[in-house]
Enzyme design. Sequence first.
Site, PDB file in Angstrom:
ATOM      1  NE  ARG A  58      64.431  53.134  71.105  1.00  0.00           N
ATOM      2  CZ  ARG A  58      64.416  54.077  70.165  1.00  0.00           C
ATOM      3  NH1 ARG A  58      63.825  53.857  69.014  1.00  0.00           N
ATOM      4  NH2 ARG A  58      64.996  55.245  70.371  1.00  0.00           N
ATOM      5  CG  ASP A 183      51.193  33.086  70.966  1.00  0.00           C
ATOM      6  OD1 ASP A 183      52.115  32.267  71.184  1.00  0.00           O
ATOM      7  OD2 ASP A 183      50.857  33.958  71.790  1.00  0.00           O
ATOM      8  CE  LYS A 208      54.270  32.253  79.464  1.00  0.00           C
ATOM      9  NZ  LYS A 208      54.583  33.589  79.917  1.00  0.00           N
TER      10      LYS A 208
HETATM   11  N1  LCS Z   1      51.286  34.293  74.336  1.00  0.00           N
HETATM   12  C1  LCS Z   1      50.969  33.245  75.102  1.00  0.00           C
HETATM   13  C2  LCS Z   1      50.383  32.031  74.456  1.00  0.00           C
HETATM   14  C3  LCS Z   1      51.162  33.283  76.484  1.00  0.00           C
HETATM   15  O1  LCS Z   1      50.843  32.216  77.214  1.00  0.00           O
HETATM   16  C4  LCS Z   1      51.700  34.458  77.070  1.00  0.00           C
HETATM   17  C5  LCS Z   1      51.924  34.582  78.530  1.00  0.00           C
HETATM   18  C6  LCS Z   1      52.024  35.541  76.235  1.00  0.00           C
HETATM   19  C7  LCS Z   1      51.810  35.419  74.869  1.00  0.00           C
HETATM   20  C8  LCS Z   1      52.620  36.797  76.775  1.00  0.00           C
HETATM   21  O2  LCS Z   1      53.937  36.561  77.110  1.00  0.00           O
HETATM   22  P1  LCS Z   1      54.788  37.456  78.158  1.00  0.00           P
HETATM   23  O3  LCS Z   1      54.545  38.884  77.801  1.00  0.00           O
HETATM   24  O4  LCS Z   1      54.258  37.127  79.519  1.00  0.00           O
HETATM   25  O5  LCS Z   1      56.181  37.021  77.914  1.00  0.00           O
HETATM   26  N2  LCS Z   1      51.275  33.609  79.310  1.00  0.00           N
HETATM   27  C9  LCS Z   1      51.204  33.600  80.619  1.00  0.00           C
HETATM   28  C10 LCS Z   1      50.450  32.683  81.342  1.00  0.00           C
HETATM   29  O6  LCS Z   1      49.708  31.801  80.871  1.00  0.00           O
HETATM   30  N3  LCS Z   1      50.592  32.890  82.647  1.00  0.00           N
HETATM   31  O7  LCS Z   1      51.438  33.937  82.892  1.00  0.00           O
HETATM   32  C11 LCS Z   1      51.852  34.483  81.603  1.00  0.00           C
END
Ligand code: LCS
Length: 390
Positions: A58, A183, A208
């Site tokens: 952690r 972001d 992603k």
């Molecule tokens: N920031 C952006 C711009 C995102 O598109 C997402 C997830 C996150 C943060 C959060 O990421 P995660 O915790 O899922 O790794 N976007 C998603 C979407 O557009 N569809 O499913 C998840």
Amino acid sequence: MQGKSGIRTRAVHAGESPDPATGALATPIYQTATFAYPSVEQAAARFAHREPGYVYTRYGNPTNAAFEAKLAELEGAEAALAVASGMAAVTTAILASVKAGDHVVAGRSLYSSTQTFLSGRARDFGIEVTFVDPSDPQNFKDAVRPHTRLFYIETPGNPTLQITPLAAVSDIAREAGIRTLADNTFATPINQRPRAFGIDAVIHSATKYLGGHGDLLGGVIAGSREFIDRVWPVHIELGAVLSPFHAFLITRGMQTLPLRIAAHNQNALAIARFLENHPLVARVTYPGLPSHPQHATAIRQMTGFGGVICFEVADAEKGRRVMNAVRLCTLTVSLGDTKTLICHPASMTHAHVASDLRLTAGISDGLIRLSVGIEDPEDLMEDLDQALRD
Ligand code: LCS
């Protein structure tokens, strides 16, 4: 790794070197919860940061450290911290930046869980948030109050692909002593490096493009050493730790990031043009098209426009029919995979966002989001065409 090397060289080599114990060339998966200390004195020195060395996963892990170093190098940041998901990156970075009584100005076009965190739980914790149209930097300036501590930016925004002018917004923030957090999930450091435009810290959902193959969840925060040192204790307490196995997969995926992003950029531009000329498509939004309202800003701060396209068909019913008719594209959420993914934000990712907020953020009932993969573009166009004519 020298900053002078090309981006493809850095994506392959940064953060990685043969394992000193065995010579293993691929970064090993240090699948361990804890690390044995040579002596109690050395344990004390490691815990007190007087001596380098791992203490507990952690608090840090060598596989995760390879991912952190590679991402920091690509983003032009001094340091990075790997976390368990994009949302862990969002919430940990925000909670390290503000406390009860502070005020945040955020763009209106945000990933839905970021939006609900800022408009719900953050407010429950006494953090005030003002949402603005992020395409005009003046809106950030006008929203500043004496206790504003953070500008929160997502560009391109999810799912509307609205662009925030990074340099202008970071200038306003710097003058007022306000931290900026962007972001960069949609752009990746291949298409956009927010820190080159004065942004203090960057976050990603590594789920992603960084991972890139749709087989993991992960996140990362990158910025100055001072900021990451501030985030780290918050992360220790919140505990959203990235699994070393996922760190391994992300680091491996990032070696091909420049190649994949070039293919995503090329495919998405071709498909955006195809959709814009399609008789059954009402409107296409893609930062690489001259018809995008902030195309000029996108050109100034991006070197490629990414893999995500939004388009609108006649109405919600037609939208549902298109999505049920696709064969090669997969009906699902998420983005940034090698495979092309298609979704309907109003009934999926943004279903739990209040409809007035959703509409103000530009997410109409007929909006379809396409995350263009790296398949042959002709095959994708054929699939979309047959689905549109269904
Ligand atoms: N920031 C952006 C711009 C995102 O598109 C997402 C997830 C996150 C943060 C959060 O990421 P995660 O915790 O899922 O790794 N976007 C998603 C979407 O557009 N569809 O499913 C998840």
